[in-house]
Design a protein around this motif. Structure first.
Motif, PDB file in Angstrom:
ATOM      1  N   SER A  65       0.898  -1.612  -0.182  1.00  0.00           N
ATOM      2  CA  SER A  65      -0.271   0.121   0.070  1.00  0.00           C
ATOM      3  C   SER A  65       0.644   1.545   0.118  1.00  0.00           C
ATOM      4  CB  SER A  65      -0.493   0.004   0.938  1.00  0.00           C
ATOM      5  OG  SER A  65      -0.188   0.251   2.711  1.00  0.00           O
ATOM      6  N   PHE A  66       0.190   1.826  -0.604  1.00  0.00           N
ATOM      7  CA  PHE A  66       0.678   3.652  -0.297  1.00  0.00           C
ATOM      8  C   PHE A  66       1.000   4.066   0.724  1.00  0.00           C
ATOM      9  CE2 PHE A  66       1.036   8.370  -0.236  1.00  0.00           C
ATOM     10  CZ  PHE A  66       1.399   8.701  -0.652  1.00  0.00           C
ATOM     11  N   PRO A  67       1.781   4.926   1.803  1.00  0.00           N
ATOM     12  CA  PRO A  67       3.057   5.402   0.776  1.00  0.00           C
ATOM     13  C   PRO A  67       4.541   3.865   0.417  1.00  0.00           C
ATOM     14  CG  PRO A  67       3.592   6.247   2.672  1.00  0.00           C
ATOM     15  CD  PRO A  67       2.121   5.073   2.842  1.00  0.00           C
ATOM     16  N   LEU A  68       4.987   3.362  -0.016  1.00  0.00           N
ATOM     17  CA  LEU A  68       5.765   2.240  -0.344  1.00  0.00           C
ATOM     18  C   LEU A  68       7.350   2.908   0.103  1.00  0.00           C
ATOM     19  CD1 LEU A  68       5.204   1.550  -4.113  1.00  0.00           C
ATOM     20  CD2 LEU A  68       4.563   0.716  -1.474  1.00  0.00           C
ATOM     21  N   TYR A  69       7.884   2.458   0.758  1.00  0.00           N
ATOM     22  CA  TYR A  69       9.473   2.946   1.598  1.00  0.00           C
ATOM     23  C   TYR A  69      10.160   1.544   1.932  1.00  0.00           C
ATOM     24  CZ  TYR A  69       8.773   1.760   6.769  1.00  0.00           C
ATOM     25  OH  TYR A  69       8.329   1.012   7.807  1.00  0.00           O
ATOM     26  N   GLY A  70      11.838   1.733   2.126  1.00  0.00           N
ATOM     27  CA  GLY A  70      12.234   0.344   2.217  1.00  0.00           C
ATOM     28  C   GLY A  70      13.902   0.939   3.269  1.00  0.00           C
ATOM     29  N   GLY A  71      14.718   0.319   2.557  1.00  0.00           N
ATOM     30  CA  GLY A  71      15.889   0.789   2.763  1.00  0.00           C
ATOM     31  C   GLY A  71      17.630   0.689   2.010  1.00  0.00           C
ATOM     32  N   ASP A  72      17.883   1.204   2.251  1.00  0.00           N
ATOM     33  CA  ASP A  72      19.276   0.145   1.328  1.00  0.00           C
ATOM     34  C   ASP A  72      19.914  -0.864   2.331  1.00  0.00           C
ATOM     35  OD1 ASP A  72      19.975   2.067  -0.734  1.00  0.00           O
ATOM     36  OD2 ASP A  72      20.298   3.801   0.675  1.00  0.00           O
ATOM     37  N   ALA A  73      19.661  -2.013   2.210  1.00  0.00           N
ATOM     38  CA  ALA A  73      19.449  -3.433   2.993  1.00  0.00           C
ATOM     39  C   ALA A  73      21.175  -3.849   2.400  1.00  0.00           C
ATOM     40  CB  ALA A  73      18.292  -3.870   2.322  1.00  0.00           C
ATOM     41  N   ALA A  74      20.741  -4.931   3.131  1.00  0.00           N
ATOM     42  CA  ALA A  74      22.261  -5.737   3.802  1.00  0.00           C
ATOM     43  C   ALA A  74      21.936  -6.960   2.945  1.00  0.00           C
ATOM     44  CB  ALA A  74      22.619  -5.746   4.726  1.00  0.00           C
ATOM     45  N   ILE A  75      21.672  -7.423   1.567  1.00  0.00           N
ATOM     46  CA  ILE A  75      21.043  -8.734   0.725  1.00  0.00           C
ATOM     47  C   ILE A  75      22.649  -9.190  -0.342  1.00  0.00           C
ATOM     48  CG2 ILE A  75      20.202  -9.647  -1.491  1.00  0.00           C
ATOM     49  CD1 ILE A  75      18.621  -6.932  -1.302  1.00  0.00           C
ATOM     50  N   ASN A  76      22.895  -9.919   0.739  1.00  0.00           N
ATOM     51  CA  ASN A  76      24.128 -10.621   1.180  1.00  0.00           C
ATOM     52  C   ASN A  76      24.592 -11.981   1.209  1.00  0.00           C
ATOM     53  OD1 ASN A  76      25.817  -9.487   3.700  1.00  0.00           O
ATOM     54  ND2 ASN A  76      25.552  -7.743   3.132  1.00  0.00           N
ATOM     55  N   SER A  77      25.146 -12.627   0.818  1.00  0.00           N
ATOM     56  CA  SER A  77      25.394 -14.267   2.015  1.00  0.00           C
ATOM     57  C   SER A  77      25.816 -14.394   3.522  1.00  0.00           C
ATOM     58  CB  SER A  77      26.486 -14.815   1.728  1.00  0.00           C
ATOM     59  OG  SER A  77      27.659 -13.719   1.749  1.00  0.00           O
ATOM     60  N   TYR A  78      25.871 -12.236   3.814  1.00  0.00           N
ATOM     61  CA  TYR A  78      26.009 -12.685   5.373  1.00  0.00           C
ATOM     62  C   TYR A  78      25.199 -13.068   5.871  1.00  0.00           C
ATOM     63  CZ  TYR A  78      31.418 -11.724   4.310  1.00  0.00           C
ATOM     64  OH  TYR A  78      32.258 -11.888   3.792  1.00  0.00           O
ATOM     65  N   ALA A  79      24.051 -11.780   5.447  1.00  0.00           N
ATOM     66  CA  ALA A  79      22.567 -11.602   6.162  1.00  0.00           C
ATOM     67  C   ALA A  79      21.400 -12.729   5.745  1.00  0.00           C
ATOM     68  CB  ALA A  79      21.797 -10.286   5.942  1.00  0.00           C
ATOM     69  N   GLY A  80      21.821 -13.352   4.637  1.00  0.00           N
ATOM     70  CA  GLY A  80      21.388 -14.617   4.825  1.00  0.00           C
ATOM     71  C   GLY A  80      19.515 -13.935   4.508  1.00  0.00           C
ATOM     72  N   ASP A  81      18.658 -14.675   5.035  1.00  0.00           N
ATOM     73  CA  ASP A  81      17.349 -14.435   4.168  1.00  0.00           C
ATOM     74  C   ASP A  81      17.284 -13.374   5.574  1.00  0.00           C
ATOM     75  OD1 ASP A  81      17.120 -16.289   6.484  1.00  0.00           O
ATOM     76  OD2 ASP A  81      15.258 -17.275   6.121  1.00  0.00           O
ATOM     77  N   PHE A  82      18.187 -13.115   6.106  1.00  0.00           N
ATOM     78  CA  PHE A  82      17.262 -12.170   7.473  1.00  0.00           C
ATOM     79  C   PHE A  82      17.135 -10.922   6.625  1.00  0.00           C
ATOM     80  CE2 PHE A  82      18.448  -9.010  10.709  1.00  0.00           C
ATOM     81  CZ  PHE A  82      17.786  -9.341  12.169  1.00  0.00           C
ATOM     82  N   THR A  83      17.318 -10.314   6.218  1.00  0.00           N
ATOM     83  CA  THR A  83      16.529  -9.061   5.414  1.00  0.00           C
ATOM     84  C   THR A  83      16.019  -8.494   4.956  1.00  0.00           C
ATOM     85  OG1 THR A  83      19.496  -8.437   4.962  1.00  0.00           O
ATOM     86  CG2 THR A  83      17.492  -7.071   3.906  1.00  0.00           C
ATOM     87  N   GLY A  84      15.875 -10.195   4.401  1.00  0.00           N
ATOM     88  CA  GLY A  84      14.081  -9.600   3.768  1.00  0.00           C
ATOM     89  C   GLY A  84      12.845 -10.354   4.878  1.00  0.00           C
ATOM     90  N   ARG A  85      13.106 -10.460   5.691  1.00  0.00           N
ATOM     91  CA  ARG A  85      11.675 -10.998   7.250  1.00  0.00           C
ATOM     92  C   ARG A  85      12.157  -9.238   7.916  1.00  0.00           C
ATOM     93  NH1 ARG A  85      13.818 -13.998  10.649  1.00  0.00           N
ATOM     94  NH2 ARG A  85      15.976 -14.684   9.503  1.00  0.00           N
ATOM     95  N   PHE A  86      13.430  -8.823   7.691  1.00  0.00           N
ATOM     96  CA  PHE A  86      13.085  -7.956   8.359  1.00  0.00           C
ATOM     97  C   PHE A  86      12.448  -6.783   8.300  1.00  0.00           C
ATOM     98  CE2 PHE A  86      16.004  -3.171  10.151  1.00  0.00           C
ATOM     99  CZ  PHE A  86      15.793  -4.173  11.461  1.00  0.00           C
ATOM    100  N   LEU A  87      12.716  -6.258   7.110  1.00  0.00           N
ATOM    101  CA  LEU A  87      12.237  -5.414   6.236  1.00  0.00           C
ATOM    102  C   LEU A  87      11.247  -5.559   6.213  1.00  0.00           C
ATOM    103  CD1 LEU A  87      14.916  -4.663   5.358  1.00  0.00           C
ATOM    104  CD2 LEU A  87      14.685  -4.266   2.623  1.00  0.00           C
TER     105      LEU A  87
END
Length: 933
Positions: free
Chosen positions: A288-310
């Motif tokens: 839903s509007f407004p869409l927001y997010g962040g410059d995120a740690a999409i890397n092997s160290y973070a694994g699937d944590f980043t997606g769940r956190f956001l």
């Protein structure tokens, strides 16, 4: 010898025997790792990336997949022993294996100087637990606050190595076994790794109590505080604890309302304090509007944590700038000509959580082969060759991720890197490449570029023409006025992109009271300011009632950055990372999530054909405005301020008294949706902006706006004098008085003023004061405008004064800063050491001439540092100057006397601004450490 003397001697001998028999206690809290995960004791870290994985902790052991770090501890000079007990995982008994032990006072990535004591050890072959360790001596430390790190020699070895215990003890003797810091220790365990529970999820918060000895009774007190540090729940657990066991007890938290909570506990009669963080938030619709997010740690160290956190924060955008740079950065993706490295699994880990992955491809950081063939230094010398290489990289990326990454940024902050005309030509070629690939696969793929200042965009659009602008991307850095100016430029040039991305808007979040030691006085940004940024992006978006792009784009908001998803416990301040410690979101991120929740699906209510404005509907208070949003059925009105630059940000974190409105008809809520009570006079006290007026039927919105425009507000005055206390140290701060501050030491019912003011030439202006307290320390920051700050940190071990001065002018800056010592230090013996040079004597009662005395041998102090010791008064350790760019001299504060007064004084020069944005600002940092006998 009479009987009384004999009895006293026997008593002394008995006490001595008891003390001899007592093992030396561990300095490190929870050295047995029994309560480690989820507390302010230990964290597993991976450099500057990756979460604190819960799966690493098991039954008092940690699998050393990555570095384990302790909280901070204040250590005096002397000899210490650092030991670990490790065990091999079954099947790894004969593998070559090693471990690194480190004690360091590099407690923040930005620190310039450090003292480290590091040693590597080989792990013996075989089964069983092995002790590894050594002794060392701390001398002349640049700061007294240290933490411990334990790491495997290689990540592969970490898979086969278990950490069982850690010990830091005073003295040269290595303990045979780990002796705990307390007989009973307590902490918290939160199974949810992100530290966030959304509605519909079972909330689990457990109190862990670990008994390190024989069976005994223990009483554990626990408390829960909300985001305003208000106590909302407490309790006591009193149990007979079995020998050498850790018990878990669930706390009743299911009925607590939405909020960001701090957990605190202590065992009665024991010195160790426990902390934890948890957030209870509504379920937020990412789409839903407004869409927001962040410059995120999409890397092997973070694994699937980043997606769940956001996802738990309601975020939709996951950009691959910076901490996710392995996805799209040119030098990493295309390291050799014709060779590409893809990370499909990492991209999918974010997408499966409903996130839009936004690819940042980069012009600024080309691979070495491109630099060698087409550049000289940072200048493109063969533009055609460079453009061709870049477009091949773009084509390969877009083709590979065509249905996974539909949005492409060609660069972040491109302005000033290359000539504008050159950037325009390369951009147009890259855009043509994207559109060619999109046509081949019959997909919608959009592309754009990122810059900051509106005037850059005005010139850029003239060069590339509106048809080449899919979207605008801008780093606003707390400047929505840049967004507004750029929107007006787009309209003037008949440029109508569908989306507008605002990026690079992260700040430091306010630290909550914990038992973490702070190694610097800190100031942070209140949650309301984070929420304000997201709301302003929504407010400047296309208004309700139209979908015509000529009425403006929809704005997507981005947070910079979500890099350190496992914020180490030795860095309790969030910095720009958006996290405090143990994966817990800061109050700022929670405020943005709640703002998204209130605005979900609603668009701003303002006149479509009128120019945009940062100001909403004016109230009777000139600082506060109403920002209404609506959908077909419901409306919400946000009460907040319109500007947040410079000192106006304090509007968010002060108390407001609201009146002039019937708050029974229009109830007011805080950002978490908690009802603000109405007092007997019909007024409402607001402890932190924003205020939310929610659940307004759309047909009643105009009436609500008309009524609320009569709202009056008065900022509540803060006390003129601010007092902070920790241990035997007290500091009083009064911005209205000359000298501004007074530092006092109280011991045995005696009070001695150590420092009775700070002075400057040129004179220091009246400061704005920010304070924060933890359970073990307190800090303050005096802001003498945006360029000069004095940080003060007081703890039971001593006081640290940190002076910082920045120069963003094109001419040099000169300043003298003086801390005046009280006359209680006069008439005493003094030793002053500068480098290896040392003088000693007795001060006159009026701080006049020094009567010489034999000088002791010089102590070990850092280069360019100074130590001033006044007998029975205080010791002042004065570090050498550090900073960025050009400054002089390299020495810091020095001992000075004049006109019957004594000072710790620094006179310095800072070089002119070097250009290149914030990186060209010149700075100097000076520090004083105060300890008493």
């Amino acid at each position: 010898m009479d009987k009384k003397t004999l009895l006293l001697l026997l008593l002394f001998l008995l006490r001595s025997m008891i003390s001899w028999s007592q093992p030396v206690r561990n300095i490190l809290w929870d050295g047995g790792l029994e309560t480690g995960y989820g507390n302010s004791y230990w964290g597993t870290i991976r450099g500057n990336y990756g979460p604190n994985w819960r799966s690493a902790w098991s039954n008092g052991m940690v699998k050393l997949r990555q570095t384990v770090a302790s909280r901070c501890y204040w250590l005096a000079e002397g000899t210490y022993s650092l030991c670990v007990w490790v065990k091999r995982v079954p099947g790894w008994e004969k593998e070559p294996m090693g471990v690194i032990l480190l004690l360091t006072n590099l407690n923040y990535y930005g620190d310039r100087e450090k003292n480290e004591y590091r040693k590597k050890f080989s792990v013996p072959e075989g089964e069983g637990v092995f002790r590894l360790g050594w002794s060392f001596t701390i001398k002349g430390a640049v700061r007294p606050i240290f933490h411990v790190e334990i790491a495997p020699l290689t990540s592969r070895e970490g898979e086969g190595l278990l950490l069982d215990a850690v010990s830091l003890t005073p003295g040269p003797e290595l303990p045979e076994k780990m002796v705990p810091a307390a007989d009973v220790e307590a902490g918290f365990f939160i199974p949810e790794e992100t530290g966030i529970y959304n509605d519909g999820e079972e909330r689990i918060v457990q109190l862990l109590v670990s008994n390190h000895g024989p069976q005994r009774k223990a009483k554990v007190h626990w408390e829960i505080y909300n985001y305003l540090e208000e106590l909302v729940r407490k309790g006591t657990i009193e149990e007979d604890l079995p020998a050498f066991t850790t018990i878990k007890r669930n706390l009743a938290v299911g009925d607590l309302p939405w909020n960001g909570y701090r957990l605190a506990c202590e065992v009665e009669g024991q010195p160790v304090l426990g902390d934890g963080l948890v957030a209870f938030l509504p379920k937020i619709n990412q789409d839903s509007f407004p869409l927001y997010g962040g410059d995120a740690a999409i890397n092997s160290y973070a694994g699937d944590f980043t997606g769940r956190f956001l996802k738990k924060l309601g975020m939709k955008n996951a950009t691959t700038l910076s901490c996710g740079g392995g996805i799209g950065r040119w030098a990493l993706v295309n390291p050799e000509e014709g060779k590409y490295i893809w990370n499909d699994e990492l991209v999918e880990s974010a997408r499966k959580e409903g996130l839009d992955v936004i690819g940042f491809l980069g012009l600024k950081y080309p691979p070495a082969w491109v630099k060698e063939k087409y550049m000289k230094g940072s200048t493109i010398t063969e533009e055609n060759g460079f453009t061709g290489a870049f477009c091949r990289y773009v084509e390969a990326f877009v083709s590979h991720y065509r249905d996974k990454i539909p949005v492409i940024h060609f660069e972040d902050e491109i302005h000033g890197v290359y000539p504008l005309e050159q950037v325009a030509r390369i951009y147009k070629a890259a855009m043509d490449t994207v559109r060619k690939v999109a046509g081949e696969y019959n997909l919608k793929i959009t592309a754009g570029i990122n810059a900051t200042r509106p005037e850059w965009w005005a010139n850029f659009i003239e060069l590339v023409k509106p048809e080449y602008i899919d979207f605008v991307s801008q780093n606003t850095n707390l400047r929505p006025n840049w967004t507004l100016q750029t929107l007006n430029i787009l309209k003037e040039k008949n440029c109508y992109p569908e989306y507008f991305y605002t990026l690079g808007v992260g700040q430091k979040s306010v630290l909550r009271k914990t038992s973490l030691i702070l190694d610097r006085a800190g100031s942070g940004t209140p949650g309301g300011l984070f929420a304000w940024q997201l709301m302003m992006a929504a407010w400047l978006s296309r208004p309700y009632g139209t979908e015509e792009v000529r009425h403006g784009p929809l704005i997507r908001f981005g947070y910079y950055d979500l890099r350190t998803l496992g914020q180490a416990v030795y860095i309790p301040q969030a910095g720009k990372t958006g996290l405090e410690y143990d994966n817990s979101p800061t109050l700022g991120l929670q405020a943005m999530a709640m703002q998204k929740y209130w605005l979900s699906g609603k668009r701003p209510v303002r006149e479509i054909d009128k120019p945009g404005t940062l100001k909403g509907y004016q109230t009777e208070c000139e600082n506060l405005f109403l920002y209404p949003f609506r959908d077909e059925k419901k409306a919400v009105i946000i009460l907040t301020t319109s500007e947040a630059v410079d000192l106006n940000s304090r509007d968010f974190d002060c108390r407001w008294k609201l009146s002039g409105v019937d708050f029974r008809c229009y109830p007011a809520y805080d950002i978490y949706g908690q009802l603000l009570p109405v007092d007997t006079d019909g007024q409402v006290l607001v402890k932190q902006l924003p205020v939310v007026f929610k659940d307004i039927p759309t047909q009643e919105l105009n009436q609500a706006i008309s009524c609320l425009r009569y709202l009056k507000a008065e900022r509540q005055k803060s006390p003129e004098s601010i007092s902070l206390k920790s241990g035997e140290y007290f500091i009083s701060i009064n911005p209205e008085q000359q000298g501004f501050l007074c530092l006092i030491h109280r011991k045995n019912n005696q009070e001695i003023c150590l420092i009775d003011g700070v002075f400057g030439y040129p004179a220091l202006p009246r400061p704005e004061v920010e304070t924060s307290e933890t359970r073990t320390a307190a800090s303050a920051r005096l802001n003498f405008g945006p360029l000069m700050q004095l940080g003060i940190r007081i703890s039971p071990e001593g006081v640290i004064l940190q002076w910082s001065h920045s120069n963003n002018e094109t001419k040099s800056v000169q300043q003298r800063v003086s801390f005046r010592l009280s006359h209680a230090g006069a008439g005493r013996e003094i030793t002053v050491q500068n480098g290896d040079k040392i003088i000693a004597g007795k001060l006159r009662e009026d701080y006049g001439e020094l009567v010489s005395l034999p000088a002791p041998p010089p102590a070990a102090i850092p280069e360019f540092a100074c130590r001033v010791s006044i007998k029975g008064f205080a010791t002042f350790d004065l570090s050498g100057a550090t900073g960025q760019g050009g400054f002089s001299p390299l020495t810091g504060f020095q001992w000075k006397t004049r006109d019957g007064e004594a000072f710790l004084e620094a006179a310095y020069t800072i070089a002119p601004y070097a250009g290149g944005g914030s990186r060209g600002v010149q700075t100097i940092h000076l520090e004083i450490k105060v300890t008493t006998p």
